[in-house]
Design a protein around this motif. Structure first.
Motif, short mmCIF file in Angstrom:
data_model
loop_
_atom_site.label_atom_id
_atom_site.label_comp_id
_atom_site.label_asym_id
_atom_site.label_seq_id
_atom_site.Cartn_x
_atom_site.Cartn_y
_atom_site.Cartn_z
N GLU A 15 0.83 -1.21 0.00
CA GLU A 15 0.00 0.00 0.00
C GLU A 15 0.87 1.25 0.00
OE1 GLU A 15 -2.58 -0.33 3.34
OE2 GLU A 15 -3.92 -1.79 2.39
N ARG A 16 1.92 1.25 0.78
CA ARG A 16 2.80 2.41 0.85
C ARG A 16 3.54 2.61 -0.47
NH1 ARG A 16 4.89 1.16 5.20
NH2 ARG A 16 6.85 0.21 4.57
N LEU A 17 4.06 1.53 -1.04
CA LEU A 17 4.79 1.66 -2.31
C LEU A 17 3.87 2.01 -3.46
CD1 LEU A 17 7.16 -1.44 -1.97
CD2 LEU A 17 7.70 0.95 -1.47
N ALA A 18 2.67 1.47 -3.46
CA ALA A 18 1.72 1.74 -4.54
C ALA A 18 1.27 3.19 -4.55
CB ALA A 18 0.50 0.81 -4.41
N ALA A 19 1.29 3.84 -3.39
CA ALA A 19 0.85 5.23 -3.31
C ALA A 19 1.73 6.15 -4.15
CB ALA A 19 0.86 5.69 -1.85
N ASN A 20 2.95 5.72 -4.46
CA ASN A 20 3.85 6.52 -5.29
C ASN A 20 3.63 6.27 -6.78
OD1 ASN A 20 5.97 8.50 -5.02
ND2 ASN A 20 7.40 6.98 -5.82
N ARG A 21 2.69 5.37 -7.12
CA ARG A 21 2.29 5.06 -8.50
C ARG A 21 3.49 4.77 -9.42
NH1 ARG A 21 -2.14 3.28 -7.22
NH2 ARG A 21 -2.57 3.04 -9.47
N PRO A 22 4.30 3.78 -9.08
CA PRO A 22 5.42 3.44 -9.97
C PRO A 22 4.92 2.90 -11.29
CG PRO A 22 5.11 1.73 -8.31
CD PRO A 22 4.18 2.86 -7.93
N ARG A 23 5.60 3.28 -12.37
CA ARG A 23 5.26 2.74 -13.69
C ARG A 23 6.14 1.54 -14.03
NH1 ARG A 23 1.71 6.16 -16.62
NH2 ARG A 23 1.81 4.43 -18.10
N THR A 24 7.34 1.50 -13.45
CA THR A 24 8.28 0.40 -13.69
C THR A 24 8.77 -0.12 -12.34
OG1 THR A 24 10.05 2.04 -13.95
CG2 THR A 24 9.03 1.18 -15.96
N VAL A 25 8.82 -1.45 -12.24
CA VAL A 25 9.25 -2.11 -11.01
C VAL A 25 10.33 -3.13 -11.36
CG1 VAL A 25 8.54 -3.38 -8.95
CG2 VAL A 25 6.89 -1.88 -10.13
N LEU A 26 11.45 -3.06 -10.66
CA LEU A 26 12.56 -3.98 -10.86
C LEU A 26 12.81 -4.73 -9.56
CD1 LEU A 26 15.01 -5.04 -12.52
CD2 LEU A 26 16.30 -3.05 -11.68
N ASP A 27 12.80 -6.05 -9.63
CA ASP A 27 12.99 -6.89 -8.44
C ASP A 27 14.32 -7.63 -8.59
OD1 ASP A 27 12.78 -8.50 -6.21
OD2 ASP A 27 10.76 -9.22 -6.66
N ILE A 28 15.29 -7.28 -7.73
CA ILE A 28 16.62 -7.87 -7.77
C ILE A 28 16.65 -9.11 -6.88
CG2 ILE A 28 19.06 -7.51 -7.20
CD1 ILE A 28 18.15 -5.87 -9.58
N GLY A 29 17.11 -10.24 -7.44
CA GLY A 29 17.09 -11.48 -6.67
C GLY A 29 15.67 -11.86 -6.32
N CYS A 30 14.81 -11.84 -7.32
CA CYS A 30 13.36 -11.86 -7.12
C CYS A 30 12.83 -13.18 -6.60
CB CYS A 30 12.64 -11.51 -8.42
SG CYS A 30 12.91 -12.72 -9.76
N GLY A 31 13.55 -14.30 -6.79
CA GLY A 31 12.96 -15.59 -6.49
C GLY A 31 11.71 -15.79 -7.32
N TRP A 32 10.59 -16.10 -6.67
CA TRP A 32 9.33 -16.24 -7.43
C TRP A 32 8.52 -14.95 -7.44
CZ3 TRP A 32 10.44 -19.60 -3.27
CH2 TRP A 32 9.82 -19.30 -2.06
N GLY A 33 9.09 -13.85 -6.89
CA GLY A 33 8.53 -12.52 -7.11
C GLY A 33 7.17 -12.26 -6.49
N GLU A 34 6.91 -12.83 -5.32
CA GLU A 34 5.58 -12.65 -4.73
C GLU A 34 5.28 -11.18 -4.45
OE1 GLU A 34 1.83 -13.25 -3.13
OE2 GLU A 34 3.07 -14.64 -4.30
N LEU A 35 6.23 -10.45 -3.87
CA LEU A 35 5.95 -9.04 -3.58
C LEU A 35 5.84 -8.24 -4.88
CD1 LEU A 35 5.54 -7.42 -0.94
CD2 LEU A 35 7.83 -6.49 -1.30
N LEU A 36 6.66 -8.55 -5.85
CA LEU A 36 6.57 -7.89 -7.17
C LEU A 36 5.17 -8.06 -7.75
CD1 LEU A 36 7.66 -6.68 -9.84
CD2 LEU A 36 8.57 -8.96 -10.37
N LEU A 37 4.63 -9.26 -7.71
CA LEU A 37 3.30 -9.52 -8.26
C LEU A 37 2.23 -8.77 -7.47
CD1 LEU A 37 3.57 -13.33 -9.07
CD2 LEU A 37 3.84 -11.39 -10.63
N ARG A 38 2.41 -8.66 -6.17
CA ARG A 38 1.42 -7.93 -5.36
C ARG A 38 1.45 -6.44 -5.69
NH1 ARG A 38 0.49 -10.61 0.58
NH2 ARG A 38 0.64 -12.80 -0.07
N VAL A 39 2.63 -5.89 -5.95
CA VAL A 39 2.71 -4.49 -6.35
C VAL A 39 2.02 -4.29 -7.69
CG1 VAL A 39 4.28 -2.65 -7.06
CG2 VAL A 39 4.81 -4.00 -5.03
N LEU A 40 2.26 -5.17 -8.64
CA LEU A 40 1.62 -5.05 -9.95
C LEU A 40 0.11 -5.19 -9.85
CD1 LEU A 40 4.11 -7.07 -12.20
CD2 LEU A 40 4.02 -4.60 -11.81
#
Length: 246
Positions: free
Chosen positions: A23-48
């Motif tokens: 919720e806090r990160l989404a409030a900044n309305r990012p257009r591009t998200v980069l996940d370093i050492g993402c594994g299966w990217g659960e937090l990345l997917l939640r942000v998207l």
């Protein structure tokens, strides 16, 4: 034998904390998200999920985790907005991004024995002005004794991590201001460490005479003993960092 099916995140991060972070990160309305050492990217997917206009890239070298990430993206209808890439993050040219995630993966950005400082400088180069970095990084709750270190991972040393205060200083020195500082609770650590081994522990209990049982038993027992040595000593900080304009 299946493994890690009990893990939502590959670290001591509860779903409740993750929801608040997203919720806090989404409030900044990012257009591009980069996940370093993402594994299966659960937090990345939640942000998207939370920011429909955003597109994401996850970078890791573990093909099995990346495949799990792709399956998760497809199941959520996000496959068209995210790419999971099998490559090293060292020297990556995939930035700058509006949001950079690096959760327990600072070693992916540095060859140093204690990679935090170098990784923070690399992260400053990967985030766009006005963007955010979410860094998940280990720290010592207190300096461990030599006896305690001897029971942790092979080659563990007091210099592997710094204190939380020193970690924040390193972030500032690298060109950030800390917007938000939070740390994993003991309950989050226990959930993570238990879930990390649960599938294999259950399998081992049901197959004590299997040809692979002795090796697995030794590995599980070794990890459990290591965890008991760093339990309460090794912390995990989740820092939301704002890049200082250059």
């Amino acid at each position: 034998m299946t493994t890690h099916t009990r893990l939502t995140f590959h670290g001591p991060l509860s779903s409740g904390r993750a929801t608040a972070i997203v919720e806090r990160l989404a409030a900044n309305r990012p257009r591009t998200v980069l996940d370093i050492g993402c594994g299966w990217g659960e937090l990345l997917l939640r942000v998207l999920d939370a920011v429909p206009e955003a597109r994401g890239t996850g970078v890791d070298i573990d093909e099995e985790d990346l495949a799990r990430g792709r399956r998760g993206a497809k199941a959520r209808g996000l496959a068209g907005r995210v790419e999971f890439v099998a490559e090293s993050a060292r020297g990556t040219g995939r930035g700058p991004a509006d949001l950079v995630l690096c959760l327990g993966a600072s070693q992916a950005l540095s060859e140093a024995d204690a990679p935090t400082a170098e990784a923070l400088h690399a992260l400053r180069g990967l985030v766009s002005d006005g963007g955010r970095v979410l860094l998940g990084e280990g720290f010592w709750e207190r300096t461990p004794t030599e006896a305690e270190l001897a029971g942790m991972w092979p080659g563990a040393g007091a210099s592997d991590h710094v204190s939380l205060a020193a970690l924040l200083d390193l972030a500032v020195e690298a060109g950030f201001r800390p917007e938000w500082t939070e740390t994993a609770t003991l309950a989050e650590w226990e959930e993570f460490e238990s879930a990390y081994q649960a599938d294999q522990e259950v399998w081992l209990a049901g197959h004590p005479d299997h040809p692979d049982a002795a090796e697995l038993r030794e590995r599980l027992d070794r990890h459990r003993k290591q965890w008991m040595n760093y339990r309460g000593l090794l912390g995990m900080a989740y820092l939301t960092l704002v890049p200082v304009l250059r």
